[in-house]
Structure formats: structure tokens, C-alpha cells
Design a protein around this motif. Structure first.
Motif, mmCIF file in Angstrom:
data_model
loop_
_atom_site.group_PDB
_atom_site.id
_atom_site.type_symbol
_atom_site.label_atom_id
_atom_site.label_comp_id
_atom_site.label_asym_id
_atom_site.label_seq_id
_atom_site.Cartn_x
_atom_site.Cartn_y
_atom_site.Cartn_z
ATOM 1 N N ARG A 286 0.821 -1.221 0.000
ATOM 2 C CA ARG A 286 0.000 0.000 0.000
ATOM 3 C C ARG A 286 0.855 1.272 0.000
ATOM 4 N NH1 ARG A 286 -2.976 -3.927 2.513
ATOM 5 N NH2 ARG A 286 -5.155 -4.079 1.867
ATOM 6 N N ILE A 287 1.936 1.205 -0.744
ATOM 7 C CA ILE A 287 2.847 2.346 -0.842
ATOM 8 C C ILE A 287 2.451 3.200 -2.041
ATOM 9 C CG2 ILE A 287 5.235 3.084 -1.231
ATOM 10 C CD1 ILE A 287 6.115 0.482 0.178
ATOM 11 N N PRO A 288 2.044 4.452 -1.809
ATOM 12 C CA PRO A 288 1.754 5.336 -2.936
ATOM 13 C C PRO A 288 3.048 5.641 -3.696
ATOM 14 C CG PRO A 288 1.062 6.331 -0.844
ATOM 15 C CD PRO A 288 1.817 5.080 -0.523
ATOM 16 N N TYR A 289 2.947 5.661 -5.007
ATOM 17 C CA TYR A 289 4.126 5.905 -5.831
ATOM 18 C C TYR A 289 3.736 6.642 -7.098
ATOM 19 C CZ TYR A 289 2.509 1.953 -8.641
ATOM 20 O OH TYR A 289 1.758 1.114 -9.420
ATOM 21 N N THR A 290 4.734 7.245 -7.706
ATOM 22 C CA THR A 290 4.564 7.860 -9.015
ATOM 23 C C THR A 290 5.742 7.450 -9.881
ATOM 24 O OG1 THR A 290 4.139 9.941 -10.197
ATOM 25 C CG2 THR A 290 5.740 10.037 -8.412
ATOM 26 N N ILE A 291 5.485 7.277 -11.151
ATOM 27 C CA ILE A 291 6.543 6.954 -12.104
ATOM 28 C C ILE A 291 6.846 8.214 -12.901
ATOM 29 C CG2 ILE A 291 7.231 5.523 -14.070
ATOM 30 C CD1 ILE A 291 5.228 3.396 -12.991
ATOM 31 N N VAL A 292 8.079 8.674 -12.818
ATOM 32 C CA VAL A 292 8.519 9.883 -13.509
ATOM 33 C C VAL A 292 9.042 9.482 -14.882
ATOM 34 C CG1 VAL A 292 10.166 11.796 -13.470
ATOM 35 C CG2 VAL A 292 9.059 11.053 -11.353
ATOM 36 N N ARG A 293 8.421 10.023 -15.915
ATOM 37 C CA ARG A 293 8.799 9.665 -17.277
ATOM 38 C C ARG A 293 9.390 10.837 -18.063
ATOM 39 N NH1 ARG A 293 8.007 4.520 -17.891
ATOM 40 N NH2 ARG A 293 6.282 3.481 -16.845
ATOM 41 N N ASP A 294 9.501 11.998 -17.425
ATOM 42 C CA ASP A 294 10.219 13.103 -18.065
ATOM 43 C C ASP A 294 10.884 13.947 -16.988
ATOM 44 O OD1 ASP A 294 8.383 15.594 -17.541
ATOM 45 O OD2 ASP A 294 7.029 14.054 -18.322
ATOM 46 N N SER A 295 11.990 14.547 -17.345
ATOM 47 C CA SER A 295 12.836 15.272 -16.392
ATOM 48 C C SER A 295 12.103 16.392 -15.666
ATOM 49 C CB SER A 295 14.062 15.842 -17.110
ATOM 50 O OG SER A 295 14.829 14.801 -17.665
ATOM 51 N N GLU A 296 11.155 17.029 -16.331
ATOM 52 C CA GLU A 296 10.434 18.142 -15.728
ATOM 53 C C GLU A 296 9.596 17.713 -14.532
ATOM 54 O OE1 GLU A 296 10.207 17.474 -19.164
ATOM 55 O OE2 GLU A 296 11.867 18.853 -19.526
ATOM 56 N N ARG A 297 9.330 16.440 -14.401
ATOM 57 C CA ARG A 297 8.493 15.922 -13.311
ATOM 58 C C ARG A 297 9.318 15.467 -12.102
ATOM 59 N NH1 ARG A 297 4.558 17.912 -12.696
ATOM 60 N NH2 ARG A 297 3.856 16.215 -11.380
ATOM 61 N N ILE A 298 10.642 15.484 -12.216
ATOM 62 C CA ILE A 298 11.479 14.991 -11.113
ATOM 63 C C ILE A 298 11.247 15.794 -9.840
ATOM 64 C CG2 ILE A 298 13.862 14.780 -10.275
ATOM 65 C CD1 ILE A 298 14.652 13.957 -13.144
ATOM 66 N N LYS A 299 11.441 17.094 -9.914
ATOM 67 C CA LYS A 299 11.324 17.924 -8.711
ATOM 68 C C LYS A 299 9.921 17.890 -8.108
ATOM 69 C CE LYS A 299 14.964 21.347 -8.678
ATOM 70 N NZ LYS A 299 15.220 22.789 -8.544
ATOM 71 N N PRO A 300 8.864 18.105 -8.899
ATOM 72 C CA PRO A 300 7.528 18.055 -8.297
ATOM 73 C C PRO A 300 7.204 16.702 -7.667
ATOM 74 C CG PRO A 300 7.404 18.997 -10.503
ATOM 75 C CD PRO A 300 8.805 18.506 -10.310
ATOM 76 N N ALA A 301 7.654 15.632 -8.287
ATOM 77 C CA ALA A 301 7.375 14.298 -7.745
ATOM 78 C C ALA A 301 8.065 14.108 -6.391
ATOM 79 C CB ALA A 301 7.826 13.228 -8.729
ATOM 80 N N ILE A 302 9.306 14.542 -6.285
ATOM 81 C CA ILE A 302 10.033 14.412 -5.023
ATOM 82 C C ILE A 302 9.388 15.270 -3.939
ATOM 83 C CG2 ILE A 302 12.233 14.961 -3.879
ATOM 84 C CD1 ILE A 302 13.613 13.906 -6.470
ATOM 85 N N HIS A 303 9.039 16.506 -4.266
ATOM 86 C CA HIS A 303 8.406 17.390 -3.283
ATOM 87 C C HIS A 303 7.105 16.787 -2.766
ATOM 88 C CE1 HIS A 303 10.844 21.175 -3.803
ATOM 89 N NE2 HIS A 303 11.297 20.412 -4.765
ATOM 90 N N LYS A 304 6.269 16.284 -3.678
ATOM 91 C CA LYS A 304 4.986 15.696 -3.271
ATOM 92 C C LYS A 304 5.187 14.431 -2.449
ATOM 93 C CE LYS A 304 2.321 17.455 -7.170
ATOM 94 N NZ LYS A 304 1.599 17.095 -8.411
#
Length: 167
Positions: free
Chosen positions: A127-145
Motif C-alpha cells: 500500500r505504498i503510494p508511488y509515481t513513475i517519472v517519465r520526463d525530467s520536468e516531473r522529477i522535482k515536483p514528484a520528489i516534493h509531493k
């Protein structure tokens, strides 16, 4: 392999999210990031013998008031699953993870495919929420969230860096 610019994005995002402790088990996809982290004075960096140990150290850092991250290849989720279950489900101690997505669509090594097949079912089972980052522009927002969600939920989160970023 991750490029230097994307590795810098990860490190900058970790600093912005006030992550102080980085645990990792080196692997090939994020290799440049590991060398950069070892030379960066913004973080306390701890190399670990396996992902379960890394999860425990990251959790201990969190308990001690320091935001932390466990960085690993996605195959490590299987190794860390017992520790993560106990830390998260029993104790509500979060572990924030960044994983390289070995076995993502287009994997070039036969031995890497099983890592992709098992990663999402294991994350879902825990039950671990996760996101898959598929472009560089999403790295920072994904880590912050992910860091915010780990702190708010008192549970694990994961950012998985996909093959489109790690070529």
C-alpha cells in the motif's frame, strides 16, 4: 543511465524538501547520482549492504528528526519489503524512496524484466503510494509531493524514475 543534469535535479529537489540523510545501495541506472551525492556536503550519505538495512536507517533518521531518502533500484523493494511492512504498517514510520525503474517497457536486459513485473504489485501489496517519472520536468515536483505525503500520512512513498529519464 541517468545524466548529470537529472541527477542534479534530484539532489536540488532533495535539498529543497529538506532531506538531510541519504541512504543508498549503488546500482547501474543511477550511478552518476551516487558519485555526486558522496561529494555533496548538503547530505549525510550512508551506503548500505542491502535495501532492508537502508530502509531501517532511513526510518531511524526520520524518527531522529531528519528527513531521509532510500535510493535504490526497484528490485530492492522485494528485499526491503519485510522491513517496510513492519516500519509502515506496524509503526507508522515513513520511508521515502527513489527507485530506478529496471524492467520498464523497453528494458534491454533479460534479467531486468522481472524487476518491472514485480515492482508495482509489491508496492501495491504494501500500500505504498508511488509515481513513475517519465520526463525530467516531473522529477522535482514528484520528489516534493512524495516527501510531503510521507510526512503527512506517516507512511512510505516512492518516486520511480522511468526508462524515458534513465536512458
Amino acid at each position: 543511465m541517468i545524466n548529470v543534469e537529472d541527477a542534479e535535479l534530484i539532489m536540488d529537489a532533495l535539498e529543497e524538501a529538506k532531506v538531510k540523510v541519504v541512504t543508498f545501495l549503488p546500482e547501474s541506472r543511477l550511478n552518476p547520482l551516487y558519485y555526486m551525492l558522496l561529494q555533496d556536503e548538503r547530505f549525510e550519505v550512508i551506503t548500505v549492504p542491502n535495501e532492508s538495512t537502508g530502509a531501517c536507517i532511513a526510518a531511524g533518521s526520520w524518527i531522529g528528526g531528519k528527513r531521509s531518502v532510500l535510493i535504490m533500484e526497484n528490485s530492492g523493494i522485494r528485499v526491503a519489503s519485510e522491513a517496510l511492512a513492519r516500519l509502515g504498517l506496524e509503526r507508522q514510520i515513513p520511508v521515502f524512496m527513489i527507485m530506478a525503474y529496471r524492467g520498464d517497457f523497453g528494458e534491454e536486459n533479460w534479467w531486468g524484466v522481472n524487476h518491472g513485473i514485480t515492482m508495482e504489485p509489491v508496492l501495491n501489496a504494501l500500500r505504498i503510494p508511488y509515481t513513475i517519472v517519465r520526463d525530467s520536468e516531473r522529477i522535482k515536483p514528484a520528489i516534493h509531493k512524495a516527501v510531503l505525503h510521507a510526512e503527512t500520512s506517516m507512511y512510505h512513498t516512492a518516486v520511480v524514475i522511468g526508462r524515458d529519464v534513465i536512458k
